[in-house]
Design an enzyme around this catalytic site. Structure first.
Site, PDB file in Angstrom:
ATOM      1  N   HIS A 230       2.776  -6.882  -7.098  1.00 56.38           N
ATOM      2  CA  HIS A 230       2.275  -5.833  -8.016  1.00 56.38           C
ATOM      3  C   HIS A 230       3.540  -5.232  -8.883  1.00 56.38           C
ATOM      4  CE1 HIS A 230       0.017  -1.706  -8.312  1.00 56.38           C
ATOM      5  NE2 HIS A 230       0.626  -2.299  -9.374  1.00 56.38           N
TER       6      HIS A 230
ATOM      7  N   ALA B 185      -7.245  -6.171  -9.765  1.00 51.60           N
ATOM      8  CA  ALA B 185      -7.631  -4.816  -8.919  1.00 51.60           C
ATOM      9  C   ALA B 185      -8.482  -3.850  -9.658  1.00 51.60           C
ATOM     10  CB  ALA B 185      -6.228  -4.275  -8.634  1.00 51.60           C
ATOM     11  N   ARG B 186      -7.954  -2.744 -10.144  1.00 54.96           N
ATOM     12  CA  ARG B 186      -8.542  -1.586 -10.540  1.00 54.96           C
ATOM     13  C   ARG B 186      -9.438  -2.076 -11.841  1.00 54.96           C
ATOM     14  NH1 ARG B 186      -4.406   2.471 -12.094  1.00 54.96           N
ATOM     15  NH2 ARG B 186      -3.223   0.545 -12.453  1.00 54.96           N
TER      16      ARG B 186
ATOM     17  N   CYS C 206       0.828  -1.251  -0.061  1.00 55.32           N
ATOM     18  CA  CYS C 206      -0.074  -0.032  -0.046  1.00 55.32           C
ATOM     19  C   CYS C 206       1.015   1.252   0.033  1.00 55.32           C
ATOM     20  CB  CYS C 206      -1.023  -0.045   1.138  1.00 55.32           C
ATOM     21  SG  CYS C 206      -1.887   1.545   1.263  1.00 55.32           S
TER      22      CYS C 206
ATOM     23  N   GLY D 125      -1.179  -6.333 -11.514  1.00 54.16           N
ATOM     24  CA  GLY D 125      -0.747  -4.999 -12.136  1.00 54.16           C
ATOM     25  C   GLY D 125      -1.453  -4.983 -13.733  1.00 54.16           C
TER      26      GLY D 125
END
Length: 330
Positions: free
Chosen positions: A177, A232-233, A108, A209
């Site tokens: 990542h 993820a995103r 993070c 990623g």
């Protein structure tokens, strides 16, 4: 070749049906989102980041992050801390939830996490990563995994040492990542480093990623040789991505993207689940960013999003959703 890309993934004594994972994302991967991801095809989802120190203080809001979704046969709890002692003590509060795996966040980049020495700050101290994993393993028989970035910056790639120390301490999986902390979420994820990690460690490696479509997931598995992919995103406002990846990795047809109507109807269902879990007052606030993600790219959605960000009740949301659905061209 694609047919072999979807395969079981072993975490300790648990064997997952497949290797499609949903990454932990603060403010996003709550119970309603994870339930949607599982329905769409995710094999394992991780909770939002959970502070070990907050658990020890018995913070009620933090404890609620540990709740398992109704359809989550398997799920992971992600924790963050800079202290082996806190990590070990927090296991007392986590073990009763019987997660499939407990993940240590070492990636993070948010300043308020970094300043405590946790998150990506741990990439500057691979020895401490090993000590935290060792402390966790002394306290629980549950599998422990670690999520890393490649390093603090491009001058300090420490992920290999961090992964080896975590493996030696008893970790069951490493997720990487392909960005440094200094990159944040900018630039391009370096998948070559995921391949390097896979060649180095003996435990499963998950690549993370820049997976924004099913083909990205396929390419990552082929290019890096990693054991699993972590979305993820790319999945925000787009739980459909999990079913598209599952189809492609199974060697089946490339699925058509969801129609605007399906996206909007799913968004409303997501909101309603959130109200069930969190109550209306909290849900209508927290869902604004999720709902905006669902609508991006749909013709005429800019005005709709402007309406959504000003909604203050479920009834108000439903009214605007009904109007927008009526305006959509089939």
């Amino acid at each position: 070749m694609s047919a072999v890309l979807l395969h079981p993934l072993t975490l300790g004594t648990t064997v997952l049906e497949g290797n499609i994972l949903c990454a932990p994302l603060a403010g996003f991967t709550d119970v309603p989102y994870r339930e949607l991801a599982v329905e769409a095809g995710a094999d394992l989802c991780f909770t939002e980041m959970v502070s070990c120190e907050a658990l020890i203080r018995e913070n009620l809001k933090t404890r609620k992050l540990l709740i398992r979704g109704r359809n989550e046969t398997n799920y992971g709890i992600q924790v963050f801390t800079s202290s082996p002692e806190s990590a070990a003590a927090a296991m007392e509060y986590i073990i009763p939830f019987t997660p499939t795996v407990i993940d240590l966040n070492c990636g993070c980049p948010v300043p308020k996490v970094i300043k405590t020495g946790a998150g990506a700050a741990l990439m500057k101290d691979p020895v401490q990563i090993g000590e935290i994993v060792r402390a966790m393993k002394k306290t629980t028989s549950l599998p422990v995994s670690v999520k890393l970035r490649t390093g603090w910056d491009h001058q300090n790639y420490t992920f290999i040492e961090a992964a080896l120390r975590a493996q030696d301490a008893g970790a069951s999986m490493i997720s990487l990542h392909g960005r440094t902390r200094s990159q944040g979420y900018g630039g391009k994820a370096d998948w070559e480093q995921i391949a390097r990690l896979k060649e180095t460690v003996e435990i499963p490696v998950t690549g993370n990623g820049d997976i924004f479509c099913a083909e990205d997931a396929r390419r990552m598995l082929l290019q890096t040789g990693c054991d699993a992919v972590m979305i993820a995103r790319g999945g925000l406002g787009n739980p459909f991505l999990f079913r598209e990846i599952r189809s492609l990795l199974s060697g089946l047809e490339v699925l058509s993207p969801p129609t605007p109507r399906e996206r909007i109807e799913t968004a409303l269902g997501h909101l309603e689940r959130c109200v069930e879990v969190k109550g209306e007052a909290l849900a209508v606030k927290e869902m604004k960013k999720q709902l905006c993600s669902y609508t991006k790219g749909i013709n005429g959605s800019a005005a709709f999003r402007n309406q959504l960000v000003h909604c203050e009740s479920l009834g108000e949301y439903r009214g605007y959703f009904s109007e927008f659905l009526s305006s959509l061209q089939e």
